[in-house]
Write a protein that holds these residues in place. Structure first.
Motif, short mmCIF file in Angstrom:
data_model
loop_
_atom_site.label_atom_id
_atom_site.label_comp_id
_atom_site.label_asym_id
_atom_site.label_seq_id
_atom_site.Cartn_x
_atom_site.Cartn_y
_atom_site.Cartn_z
N ASP A 165 -58.45 -3.21 26.67
CA ASP A 165 -57.08 -2.83 26.98
C ASP A 165 -56.34 -3.91 27.76
O ASP A 165 -55.14 -3.77 28.03
N LEU A 180 -52.67 -5.49 32.03
CA LEU A 180 -52.82 -4.37 31.11
C LEU A 180 -51.74 -4.48 30.04
O LEU A 180 -50.62 -4.01 30.21
N THR A 182 -51.18 -5.76 25.50
CA THR A 182 -51.82 -6.17 24.24
C THR A 182 -51.54 -7.64 24.00
O THR A 182 -50.51 -8.19 24.44
#
Length: 234
Positions: A165, A180, A182
């Protein structure tokens, strides 16, 4: 640490090993701008100190009797900056879920300890002297890491690595930031003329490539794989 360490910060040691506490106490003698509030061998004792005194930096062991270091962190609404000191390497990824600043493996060397403390003061200095007008969004990646905003000049980024994550951002000089987010979203915020995605897990800064072959790109001391769908981009 010159001007970065021109202010006093308080710290607390939490570890059930008396020798580990003594080592950190000895190291702290070299950092007059870190005021040691105390040490605790049990998490409950540490909780009392944390609830009654302002602590800026917490040196925290993980495996302790009754309450672990992780359980202590879960109980804190606003934990201080945390440097984990542990004899166990396998807790590292779990530790970064708590947005700890650094993870030191025992026995902790003074060199490694000094680097972690130096980074703590750099982050403190940046946060306390942040001027939004000085931020150039055209030349920096701004992320949330360790409960604070971190500005990373594009030129300093070596590569980005997807880690579940999180994304790890590796900088020249050996620093690493976890955020945190992508990899795809972060890659969209990077200048396309400087960065390439070479693998589902990696985005690289082309200016830092030392060498390439059909299967790999070499950046710093790392050999990063090039996925078959990305080879035409290199």
């Amino acid at each position: 640490m010159n001007k970065l360490a021109s202010f006093l910060k308080s710290c607390l040691i939490v570890d059930d090993e008396p020798n580990a506490i003594r080592i950190i106490e000895t190291y702290l003698h070299s950092f007059p701008n870190l005021r040691l509030v105390g040490s605790a061998r049990h998490a409950l004792d540490a909780l009392t100190i944390l609830q009654t005194q302002k602590i800026d930096l917490l040196f925290l062991d993980i495996q302790m009797p009754r309450i672990t270091g992780f359980q202590l962190l879960k109980s804190l609404q606003e934990p201080p900056t945390v440097i984990i000191t542990s004899a166990h390497r396998n807790y590292a990824l779990d530790a970064f879920d708590f947005q700890v600043m650094d993870y030191l493996l025992k026995p902790v060397s003074f060199e490694r300890f000094s680097k972690a403390v130096g980074r703590f003061f750099e982050l403190q200095f940046d946060n306390e002297h942040d001027e939004p007008g000085n931020i150039d969004p055209e030349s920096m990646l701004i992320i949330r890491s360790e409960r604070r905003s971190v500005r990373i000049p594009f030129r300093d980024i070596l590569y980005l690595e997807a880690m579940g994550d999180y994304v790890a951002i590796y900088r020249s000089g050996g620093e690493r930031h976890l955020t945190l987010e992508t990899l795809t979203r972060l890659a969209d915020r990077l200048p396309k003329n400087e960065f390439n995605r070479i693998h589902r897990k990696f985005v690289i800064n082309r200016r830092h490539i030392r060498a390439t072959n059909h299967h790999s790109a070499f950046i710093g001391d790392r050999e990063l794989p090039i996925g078959p769908n990305y080879r035409p981009l290199i």
